[in-house]
Scaffold this motif. Structure first.
Motif, PDB file in Angstrom:
ATOM      1  N   GLY A  35       0.788  -1.223   0.000  1.00 36.86           N
ATOM      2  CA  GLY A  35       0.000   0.000   0.000  1.00 36.86           C
ATOM      3  C   GLY A  35       0.819   1.271   0.000  1.00 36.86           C
ATOM      4  N   GLN A  36       2.099   1.162  -0.334  1.00 27.43           N
ATOM      5  CA  GLN A  36       2.980   2.329  -0.324  1.00 27.43           C
ATOM      6  C   GLN A  36       3.213   2.843  -1.751  1.00 27.43           C
ATOM      7  OE1 GLN A  36       6.570   1.204   1.738  1.00 27.43           O
ATOM      8  NE2 GLN A  36       5.450   0.208   3.384  1.00 27.43           N
ATOM      9  N   GLU A  37       3.524   4.107  -1.858  1.00 22.11           N
ATOM     10  CA  GLU A  37       3.790   4.727  -3.151  1.00 22.11           C
ATOM     11  C   GLU A  37       5.269   4.590  -3.506  1.00 22.11           C
ATOM     12  OE1 GLU A  37       3.688   9.129  -5.327  1.00 22.11           O
ATOM     13  OE2 GLU A  37       2.926   8.873  -3.277  1.00 22.11           O
ATOM     14  N   VAL A  38       5.540   4.295  -4.773  1.00 18.83           N
ATOM     15  CA  VAL A  38       6.916   4.306  -5.270  1.00 18.83           C
ATOM     16  C   VAL A  38       7.234   5.745  -5.651  1.00 18.83           C
ATOM     17  CG1 VAL A  38       8.535   3.421  -6.985  1.00 18.83           C
ATOM     18  CG2 VAL A  38       6.700   1.945  -6.110  1.00 18.83           C
ATOM     19  N   THR A  39       8.202   6.347  -4.977  1.00 18.10           N
ATOM     20  CA  THR A  39       8.505   7.758  -5.194  1.00 18.10           C
ATOM     21  C   THR A  39       9.195   7.980  -6.537  1.00 18.10           C
ATOM     22  OG1 THR A  39      10.704   7.636  -4.187  1.00 18.10           O
ATOM     23  CG2 THR A  39       8.819   8.043  -2.710  1.00 18.10           C
ATOM     24  N   PHE A  40       9.252   9.233  -6.951  1.00 12.54           N
ATOM     25  CA  PHE A  40       9.949   9.561  -8.195  1.00 12.54           C
ATOM     26  C   PHE A  40      11.424   9.157  -8.108  1.00 12.54           C
ATOM     27  CE2 PHE A  40      12.454  12.334 -10.931  1.00 12.54           C
ATOM     28  CZ  PHE A  40      11.825  12.152 -12.150  1.00 12.54           C
ATOM     29  N   ALA A  41      12.039   9.420  -6.968  1.00 13.90           N
ATOM     30  CA  ALA A  41      13.451   9.056  -6.794  1.00 13.90           C
ATOM     31  C   ALA A  41      13.647   7.545  -6.914  1.00 13.90           C
ATOM     32  CB  ALA A  41      13.961   9.554  -5.451  1.00 13.90           C
ATOM     33  N   GLU A  42      12.715   6.781  -6.364  1.00 14.77           N
ATOM     34  CA  GLU A  42      12.813   5.323  -6.462  1.00 14.77           C
ATOM     35  C   GLU A  42      12.587   4.852  -7.891  1.00 14.77           C
ATOM     36  OE1 GLU A  42      11.353   3.906  -2.019  1.00 14.77           O
ATOM     37  OE2 GLU A  42       9.848   4.559  -3.480  1.00 14.77           O
ATOM     38  N   ARG A  43      11.690   5.523  -8.593  1.00 14.18           N
ATOM     39  CA  ARG A  43      11.480   5.177 -10.002  1.00 14.18           C
ATOM     40  C   ARG A  43      12.734   5.478 -10.809  1.00 14.18           C
ATOM     41  NH1 ARG A  43       6.248   8.401 -10.089  1.00 14.18           N
ATOM     42  NH2 ARG A  43       7.033   9.305 -12.028  1.00 14.18           N
ATOM     43  N   ALA A  44      13.381   6.608 -10.528  1.00 12.46           N
ATOM     44  CA  ALA A  44      14.609   6.968 -11.238  1.00 12.46           C
ATOM     45  C   ALA A  44      15.711   5.949 -10.962  1.00 12.46           C
ATOM     46  CB  ALA A  44      15.062   8.368 -10.834  1.00 12.46           C
ATOM     47  N   PRO A  57      11.594  16.487 -21.182  1.00 15.36           N
ATOM     48  CA  PRO A  57      11.895  15.174 -21.751  1.00 15.36           C
ATOM     49  C   PRO A  57      12.762  14.273 -20.871  1.00 15.36           C
ATOM     50  CG  PRO A  57      12.171  16.897 -23.404  1.00 15.36           C
ATOM     51  CD  PRO A  57      11.939  17.588 -22.100  1.00 15.36           C
ATOM     52  N   MET A  58      13.636  14.869 -20.047  1.00 19.37           N
ATOM     53  CA  MET A  58      14.512  14.050 -19.218  1.00 19.37           C
ATOM     54  C   MET A  58      13.729  13.148 -18.271  1.00 19.37           C
ATOM     55  SD  MET A  58      18.061  15.446 -17.629  1.00 19.37           S
ATOM     56  CE  MET A  58      17.368  16.970 -17.071  1.00 19.37           C
ATOM     57  N   ARG A  59      12.542  13.569 -17.889  1.00 21.89           N
ATOM     58  CA  ARG A  59      11.741  12.804 -16.946  1.00 21.89           C
ATOM     59  C   ARG A  59      10.745  11.870 -17.636  1.00 21.89           C
ATOM     60  NH1 ARG A  59      11.126  16.362 -11.867  1.00 21.89           N
ATOM     61  NH2 ARG A  59       9.260  15.132 -11.493  1.00 21.89           N
ATOM     62  N   SER A  60      10.740  11.852 -18.975  1.00 18.21           N
ATOM     63  CA  SER A  60       9.621  11.249 -19.712  1.00 18.21           C
ATOM     64  C   SER A  60       9.485   9.748 -19.483  1.00 18.21           C
ATOM     65  CB  SER A  60       9.772  11.536 -21.209  1.00 18.21           C
ATOM     66  OG  SER A  60      10.959  10.942 -21.712  1.00 18.21           O
ATOM     67  N   MET A  61      10.565   9.023 -19.278  1.00 14.40           N
ATOM     68  CA  MET A  61      10.468   7.583 -19.063  1.00 14.40           C
ATOM     69  C   MET A  61      10.750   7.205 -17.626  1.00 14.40           C
ATOM     70  SD  MET A  61       9.249   5.597 -21.224  1.00 14.40           S
ATOM     71  CE  MET A  61       9.827   4.115 -20.447  1.00 14.40           C
ATOM     72  N   ILE A  62      10.539   8.159 -16.701  1.00 20.09           N
ATOM     73  CA  ILE A  62      10.739   7.864 -15.285  1.00 20.09           C
ATOM     74  C   ILE A  62       9.446   8.082 -14.504  1.00 20.09           C
ATOM     75  CG2 ILE A  62      11.965   8.578 -13.193  1.00 20.09           C
ATOM     76  CD1 ILE A  62      14.343   9.276 -15.010  1.00 20.09           C
TER      77      ILE A  62
END
Length: 394
Positions: A307-316, A389-394
């Protein structure tokens, strides 16, 4: 059930191996190879259970892709690319799910997602135009996901930019024959697609922003953690798994070839410490790439299951893991291929095909390290990466 998919792939391993050169000559997956994937249920692993799918753990899906790719790169690549599309289709309007799978749960869906089209709003939907490259497995698919940009009334890109995923039946697009002449992965048949003034109703459109931020599956009421794993982890998974599987196939072919090989100097490979060193190092690097990729998706799955969110930093960081895993495996493969001798480059030796396939797979856009490493390093430094664009696939 999901273990049975992998078992079926391995039971038909010799058939898949033998069909590899056939698919390469055809420039698309041979019908018999496609039938193996259909018979095994490989493409239904991430499909909703309501339409005959298994809703499998994405790790199990990745393991299947690696196994198929270790036998033939193109078969594994199609399994990974086409096999991920039912995952996103689970987010779509139930009406289009019924159109696709209502009568046949084995209908396949192609892509690409690159936003190379313009969708002009009209009453009830959009008029869509564009041309796309790299539609893997498309000859065996009856529907397609295509990326597009929202247009204005004149058909020009609207501002601010907004990306869409549009879903079209085979009758609404053209597959361009002769558009896939390549050095490797020829058997994937990753041909160009053209759409001319196709009407796409609203219910066949998904906002990409909702896919990338994870709101699309939640709005669709999905609770299985498989569908809550971030898109930037799930979509590249099939591609990177295929590349790693191809390098595993190259390693296996290299070992089989080297066992009885005698070098031109008269030295047997088993007596050459330099080649043996390279074999061990490559084997470990490829195994590490596999382990890191599978661990990455398992950790994300466990987090959303809790039930936790995957943060942007974790996705990166996850994207960094995926990219590095692909590069690690291919670089390791290179070290053994160049020690396989000149006869490894003959067309009847599978080593050279695995080598070519791996390099073409590594050239996919999701494996370009620059922006991924850049963004991941910024997040490690607690610096907010710039929008764009740098964030587009993250």
């Amino acid at each position: 059930m999901t273990n049975r998919v992998l078992d079926t792939i391995m039971e038909r391993a010799e058939e898949i191996r033998e069909l590899g050169p056939v698919s390469e000559r055809l420039g698309r997956l041979d019908d018999k190879a496609a039938k193996v994937l259909r018979d095994s249920g490989a493409i239904r692993m991430l499909q909703p259970a309501a339409y005959g799918g298994m809703e499998a753990h994405p790790r199990e899906f990745a393991e299947m892709v690696m196994a198929a790719a270790s036998l033939d790169g193109s078969t594994g690549w199609v399994a990974g690319i086409v096999g991920i599309h039912p995952w996103e289709m689970a987010f779509a309007d139930p009406k289009v799910q019924q159109e696709i799978w209502g009568e046949d749960p084995d209908v396949w869906i192609a892509s690409p997602y690159a936003p190379m089209g313009i969708a002009r709003p009209v009453d009830g939907g959009y008029v869509f135009n564009g041309r796309w490259q790299f539609s893997s497995g498309t000859d065996h698919c009856d529907w397609i996901f295509l990326g597009g940009m929202l247009g204005d009334a004149e058909g020009k890109m609207a501002m601010p930019p907004s990306s869409l995923h549009l879903i079209l039946p085979r009758s609404d697009y053209e597959i361009v024959e002769g558009s896939w002449e390549v050095a490797g992965l020829s058997g994937t048949g990753s041909k160009d697609i053209i759409v001319r003034d196709a009407f796409v109703p609203d219910y066949r459109v998904i906002e990409f922003a909702k896919v990338i931020d994870g709101s699309a599956p939640r709005e669709a009421g999905l609770t299985n953690p498989t569908y809550l794993v971030p898109f930037s982890c799930a979509f590249p998974l099939g591609i990177t798994s295929a590349v790693i599987g191809i390098t595993e196939g190259a390693l296996a072919a290299h070992l089989a070839y080297q066992r009885g090989r005698v070098q031109i100097t008269g030295t047997k490979i088993k007596d050459d410490p330099y080649v043996l060193y390279a074999i061990s190092e490559a084997a470990e690097e490829i195994a590490t790439a596999r382990t890191r990729l599978l661990d990455n998706v398992s950790r994300m799955y466990d987090k959303v299951a809790a039930g936790q969110e995957v943060t942007f930093a974790e996705r990166a960081a996850g994207r960094r893991t995926q990219v590095r895993a692909a590069w690690r495996a291919v670089q390791a493969m290179n070290e053994i291929v160049v020690r396989s001798g000149g006869n490894a480059m003959r067309t009847d030796n599978p080593i050279q095909r695995f080598w070519r396939d791996a390099h073409v797979g590594l050239s996919h856009a999701i494996h370009v390290p620059g922006s991924v490493y850049h963004v991941s390093a910024l997040t490690d430094l607690d610096i907010e990466p710039p929008q764009g664009p740098m964030r587009s696939m993250i």
